[in-house]
Design a protein around this motif. Sequence first.
Motif, PDB file in Angstrom:
ATOM      1  N   VAL A   1       0.856  -1.416   0.043  1.00  0.00           N
ATOM      2  CA  VAL A   1      -0.023   0.089   0.064  1.00  0.00           C
ATOM      3  C   VAL A   1       0.827   1.140   0.004  1.00  0.00           C
ATOM      4  CG1 VAL A   1      -0.227  -0.318   2.535  1.00  0.00           C
ATOM      5  CG2 VAL A   1      -1.935   0.961   1.324  1.00  0.00           C
ATOM      6  N   VAL A   2       0.637   2.178  -0.732  1.00  0.00           N
ATOM      7  CA  VAL A   2       1.194   3.445  -0.995  1.00  0.00           C
ATOM      8  C   VAL A   2      -0.048   4.435  -0.326  1.00  0.00           C
ATOM      9  CG1 VAL A   2       2.267   5.436  -2.304  1.00  0.00           C
ATOM     10  CG2 VAL A   2       2.356   2.961  -2.756  1.00  0.00           C
ATOM     11  N   SER A   3       0.558   5.174   1.012  1.00  0.00           N
ATOM     12  CA  SER A   3      -0.611   6.076   1.449  1.00  0.00           C
ATOM     13  C   SER A   3       0.041   7.528   1.161  1.00  0.00           C
ATOM     14  CB  SER A   3      -0.665   5.832   3.040  1.00  0.00           C
ATOM     15  OG  SER A   3      -1.126   4.589   3.501  1.00  0.00           O
ATOM     16  N   PHE A   4      -1.038   8.190   0.299  1.00  0.00           N
ATOM     17  CA  PHE A   4      -0.746   9.563  -0.130  1.00  0.00           C
ATOM     18  C   PHE A   4      -1.278  10.557   0.827  1.00  0.00           C
ATOM     19  CE2 PHE A   4      -0.786   7.008  -3.887  1.00  0.00           C
ATOM     20  CZ  PHE A   4       0.322   7.114  -4.651  1.00  0.00           C
ATOM     21  N   LYS A   5      -0.373  11.793   0.766  1.00  0.00           N
ATOM     22  CA  LYS A   5      -0.860  12.937   1.244  1.00  0.00           C
ATOM     23  C   LYS A   5      -1.934  13.758   0.340  1.00  0.00           C
ATOM     24  CE  LYS A   5       3.165  13.955   4.128  1.00  0.00           C
ATOM     25  NZ  LYS A   5       4.314  15.117   4.226  1.00  0.00           N
ATOM     26  N   PRO A   6      -2.785  14.461   0.570  1.00  0.00           N
ATOM     27  CA  PRO A   6      -4.018  14.877  -0.361  1.00  0.00           C
ATOM     28  C   PRO A   6      -3.285  15.738  -1.660  1.00  0.00           C
ATOM     29  CG  PRO A   6      -4.662  15.388   1.886  1.00  0.00           C
ATOM     30  CD  PRO A   6      -3.101  14.821   1.870  1.00  0.00           C
ATOM     31  N   LEU A   7      -2.134  16.561  -1.593  1.00  0.00           N
ATOM     32  CA  LEU A   7      -1.559  17.125  -2.720  1.00  0.00           C
ATOM     33  C   LEU A   7      -1.373  16.021  -3.721  1.00  0.00           C
ATOM     34  CD1 LEU A   7      -0.457  19.907  -3.163  1.00  0.00           C
ATOM     35  CD2 LEU A   7       1.731  19.097  -2.487  1.00  0.00           C
ATOM     36  N   ALA A   8      -1.036  14.678  -3.521  1.00  0.00           N
ATOM     37  CA  ALA A   8      -0.759  13.648  -4.512  1.00  0.00           C
ATOM     38  C   ALA A   8      -2.089  13.680  -5.433  1.00  0.00           C
ATOM     39  CB  ALA A   8      -0.493  12.521  -3.681  1.00  0.00           C
ATOM     40  N   VAL A   9      -3.070  13.759  -4.949  1.00  0.00           N
ATOM     41  CA  VAL A   9      -4.382  13.639  -5.819  1.00  0.00           C
ATOM     42  C   VAL A   9      -4.407  14.220  -7.101  1.00  0.00           C
ATOM     43  CG1 VAL A   9      -6.883  13.795  -5.568  1.00  0.00           C
ATOM     44  CG2 VAL A   9      -5.783  12.956  -3.729  1.00  0.00           C
ATOM     45  N   GLU A  10      -4.023  15.585  -7.055  1.00  0.00           N
ATOM     46  CA  GLU A  10      -4.000  16.389  -8.188  1.00  0.00           C
ATOM     47  C   GLU A  10      -2.678  16.062  -9.044  1.00  0.00           C
ATOM     48  OE1 GLU A  10      -3.951  21.257  -9.458  1.00  0.00           O
ATOM     49  OE2 GLU A  10      -4.377  20.591  -7.390  1.00  0.00           O
ATOM     50  N   TYR A  11      -1.477  15.828  -8.291  1.00  0.00           N
ATOM     51  CA  TYR A  11      -0.323  16.246  -8.935  1.00  0.00           C
ATOM     52  C   TYR A  11       0.220  14.632  -9.213  1.00  0.00           C
ATOM     53  CZ  TYR A  11      -0.409  21.101  -7.918  1.00  0.00           C
ATOM     54  OH  TYR A  11      -0.904  22.534  -8.075  1.00  0.00           O
ATOM     55  N   ILE A  12      -0.047  13.672  -8.599  1.00  0.00           N
ATOM     56  CA  ILE A  12       0.573  12.425  -8.984  1.00  0.00           C
ATOM     57  C   ILE A  12      -0.442  11.566  -9.512  1.00  0.00           C
ATOM     58  CG2 ILE A  12       1.723  10.343  -7.834  1.00  0.00           C
ATOM     59  CD1 ILE A  12       3.543  12.886  -7.963  1.00  0.00           C
ATOM     60  N   LEU A  13      -1.575  11.304  -8.707  1.00  0.00           N
ATOM     61  CA  LEU A  13      -2.758  10.555  -9.392  1.00  0.00           C
ATOM     62  C   LEU A  13      -3.357  11.033 -10.508  1.00  0.00           C
ATOM     63  CD1 LEU A  13      -4.180   9.244  -5.846  1.00  0.00           C
ATOM     64  CD2 LEU A  13      -2.525   8.010  -7.425  1.00  0.00           C
ATOM     65  N   LYS A  14      -3.495  12.555 -10.345  1.00  0.00           N
ATOM     66  CA  LYS A  14      -4.048  13.425 -11.627  1.00  0.00           C
ATOM     67  C   LYS A  14      -5.498  13.258 -11.673  1.00  0.00           C
ATOM     68  CE  LYS A  14       0.294  14.267 -13.999  1.00  0.00           C
ATOM     69  NZ  LYS A  14       1.163  13.544 -13.197  1.00  0.00           N
TER      70      LYS A  14
ATOM     71  N   ILE B   1       8.729   9.221  -8.346  1.00  0.00           N
ATOM     72  CA  ILE B   1       9.604  10.160  -9.106  1.00  0.00           C
ATOM     73  C   ILE B   1       9.502  10.688 -10.367  1.00  0.00           C
ATOM     74  CG2 ILE B   1      12.068  10.457  -9.425  1.00  0.00           C
ATOM     75  CD1 ILE B   1      12.636   9.182  -6.931  1.00  0.00           C
ATOM     76  N   SER B   2       9.075   9.547 -11.056  1.00  0.00           N
ATOM     77  CA  SER B   2       8.806   9.726 -12.770  1.00  0.00           C
ATOM     78  C   SER B   2       7.656  10.690 -12.869  1.00  0.00           C
ATOM     79  CB  SER B   2       8.965   8.597 -13.353  1.00  0.00           C
ATOM     80  OG  SER B   2       7.389   7.827 -13.180  1.00  0.00           O
ATOM     81  N   LEU B   3       6.739  10.751 -11.922  1.00  0.00           N
ATOM     82  CA  LEU B   3       5.412  11.305 -12.075  1.00  0.00           C
ATOM     83  C   LEU B   3       5.545  12.735 -11.404  1.00  0.00           C
ATOM     84  CD1 LEU B   3       2.839   8.524 -11.377  1.00  0.00           C
ATOM     85  CD2 LEU B   3       3.522   9.419 -13.367  1.00  0.00           C
ATOM     86  N   LEU B   4       6.788  13.240 -10.626  1.00  0.00           N
ATOM     87  CA  LEU B   4       6.682  14.328 -10.036  1.00  0.00           C
ATOM     88  C   LEU B   4       6.568  15.608 -11.065  1.00  0.00           C
ATOM     89  CD1 LEU B   4       9.941  13.848  -7.594  1.00  0.00           C
ATOM     90  CD2 LEU B   4       7.443  13.811  -6.987  1.00  0.00           C
ATOM     91  N   PRO B   5       5.580  16.551 -10.410  1.00  0.00           N
ATOM     92  CA  PRO B   5       5.512  17.617 -11.559  1.00  0.00           C
ATOM     93  C   PRO B   5       6.273  18.450 -11.490  1.00  0.00           C
ATOM     94  CG  PRO B   5       4.151  17.873  -9.356  1.00  0.00           C
ATOM     95  CD  PRO B   5       4.791  16.577  -9.306  1.00  0.00           C
ATOM     96  N   GLN B   6       6.600  19.633 -12.614  1.00  0.00           N
ATOM     97  CA  GLN B   6       7.671  20.456 -12.740  1.00  0.00           C
ATOM     98  C   GLN B   6       7.402  21.806 -11.785  1.00  0.00           C
ATOM     99  OE1 GLN B   6       8.345  20.944 -16.537  1.00  0.00           O
ATOM    100  NE2 GLN B   6       9.711  19.341 -17.043  1.00  0.00           N
ATOM    101  N   ASN B   7       5.906  21.897 -11.845  1.00  0.00           N
ATOM    102  CA  ASN B   7       5.457  22.972 -11.255  1.00  0.00           C
ATOM    103  C   ASN B   7       4.183  22.790 -10.529  1.00  0.00           C
ATOM    104  OD1 ASN B   7       7.107  25.288 -12.516  1.00  0.00           O
ATOM    105  ND2 ASN B   7       5.873  24.351 -14.310  1.00  0.00           N
ATOM    106  N   ILE B   8       4.108  23.450  -9.269  1.00  0.00           N
ATOM    107  CA  ILE B   8       2.930  23.183  -7.953  1.00  0.00           C
ATOM    108  C   ILE B   8       2.430  24.626  -7.610  1.00  0.00           C
ATOM    109  CG2 ILE B   8       2.437  22.183  -5.931  1.00  0.00           C
ATOM    110  CD1 ILE B   8       4.545  20.293  -6.160  1.00  0.00           C
ATOM    111  N   ASP B   9       1.297  24.643  -7.580  1.00  0.00           N
ATOM    112  CA  ASP B   9       0.535  25.838  -7.213  1.00  0.00           C
ATOM    113  C   ASP B   9       1.213  26.093  -5.585  1.00  0.00           C
ATOM    114  OD1 ASP B   9      -0.893  27.867  -5.826  1.00  0.00           O
ATOM    115  OD2 ASP B   9      -2.693  27.316  -7.111  1.00  0.00           O
ATOM    116  N   ASN B  10       2.037  27.062  -5.356  1.00  0.00           N
ATOM    117  CA  ASN B  10       2.649  27.397  -4.174  1.00  0.00           C
ATOM    118  C   ASN B  10       1.565  27.439  -3.082  1.00  0.00           C
ATOM    119  OD1 ASN B  10       5.325  26.967  -4.724  1.00  0.00           O
ATOM    120  ND2 ASN B  10       5.618  29.319  -5.475  1.00  0.00           N
ATOM    121  N   ARG B  11       0.309  28.025  -3.270  1.00  0.00           N
ATOM    122  CA  ARG B  11      -0.586  28.167  -2.406  1.00  0.00           C
ATOM    123  C   ARG B  11      -1.041  26.837  -1.731  1.00  0.00           C
ATOM    124  NH1 ARG B  11      -5.090  31.125  -5.601  1.00  0.00           N
ATOM    125  NH2 ARG B  11      -4.716  29.291  -6.892  1.00  0.00           N
ATOM    126  N   LYS B  12      -1.310  25.780  -2.657  1.00  0.00           N
ATOM    127  CA  LYS B  12      -1.619  24.622  -2.238  1.00  0.00           C
ATOM    128  C   LYS B  12      -0.599  23.944  -1.523  1.00  0.00           C
ATOM    129  CE  LYS B  12      -4.639  24.277  -6.274  1.00  0.00           C
ATOM    130  NZ  LYS B  12      -4.897  23.401  -7.529  1.00  0.00           N
TER     131      LYS B  12
END
Length: 251
Positions: free
Chosen positions: A80-93, A133-144
């Motif tokens: 199991v991989v347990s994600f933080k919410p930020l991953a929903v948009e940027y990793i799981l998309k 790591i291969s899915l890490l985004p180049q840019n993230i909304d700094n507010r989020k």
Amino acid sequence: MHSNFVYKFVKPEATISDFVESIGMFQNPTDSPKEVVVMPDGRVDLFFSVSASQPYHVTLVGLETFPETRNVLPHTHTFVVSFKPLAVEYILKLSIADIINSAKELPHDYWEFTEDQPKDFEAFCQKVTSKIISLLPQNIDNRKRKLFDLIYASNGSATVKQLADEVGWSSRQINRYFNQTLGLSLKAYCTILRFRKSLEHIAHGKLFPEEDFTDQTYFIKEIKKFSGVVPKELSKNKNDRFVLLSVLKQR
């Protein structure tokens, strides 16, 4: 760990720690189901699982808002991989608003994992880390990014207004983002994190209010709401039913 139930959870590499809270495994090597209670913990879980009675499958589990009793089937092996919410948009998309207190099956070859994936935990950790790591985004909304950093740093005790003021993002916009992406409000999510933080105290026998709970009555009510039992019974953790509590006791 319980003699009839094997589990292990580790922290992720720093490279992916903004998005992943832990990587874990559990096994039920016996001929009988293992009863566990799943409690809300603010994480989104991706399971890669196989058992004697079920073929290999990949399941994404959304956020939970109440406890649920489940049975781990005999001869089950799960990573199991347990994600933080930020991953929903940027990793799981994707959005998980439609699977709050629920789950959905993903393709068997999701992330190019298959039934023939590495069977040992260390090899799985290496493979899944490389994939993320291969899915890490180049840019993230700094507010989020800042918002989730503050939420975690406060263990859910910061108010919506405090967070909005710190981040420079209106409460209305934040709640729209939470509801559309995660399926619940920011306040509801913070309440879950505060409950999870209180589990660390309960795991070590502290059965009194911390984390800004107003009084003992409210504390007991909130613990029962999210675990199904009062703090004293939760701390006993009979038969290691509350696996999250068992993990916290080991720390």
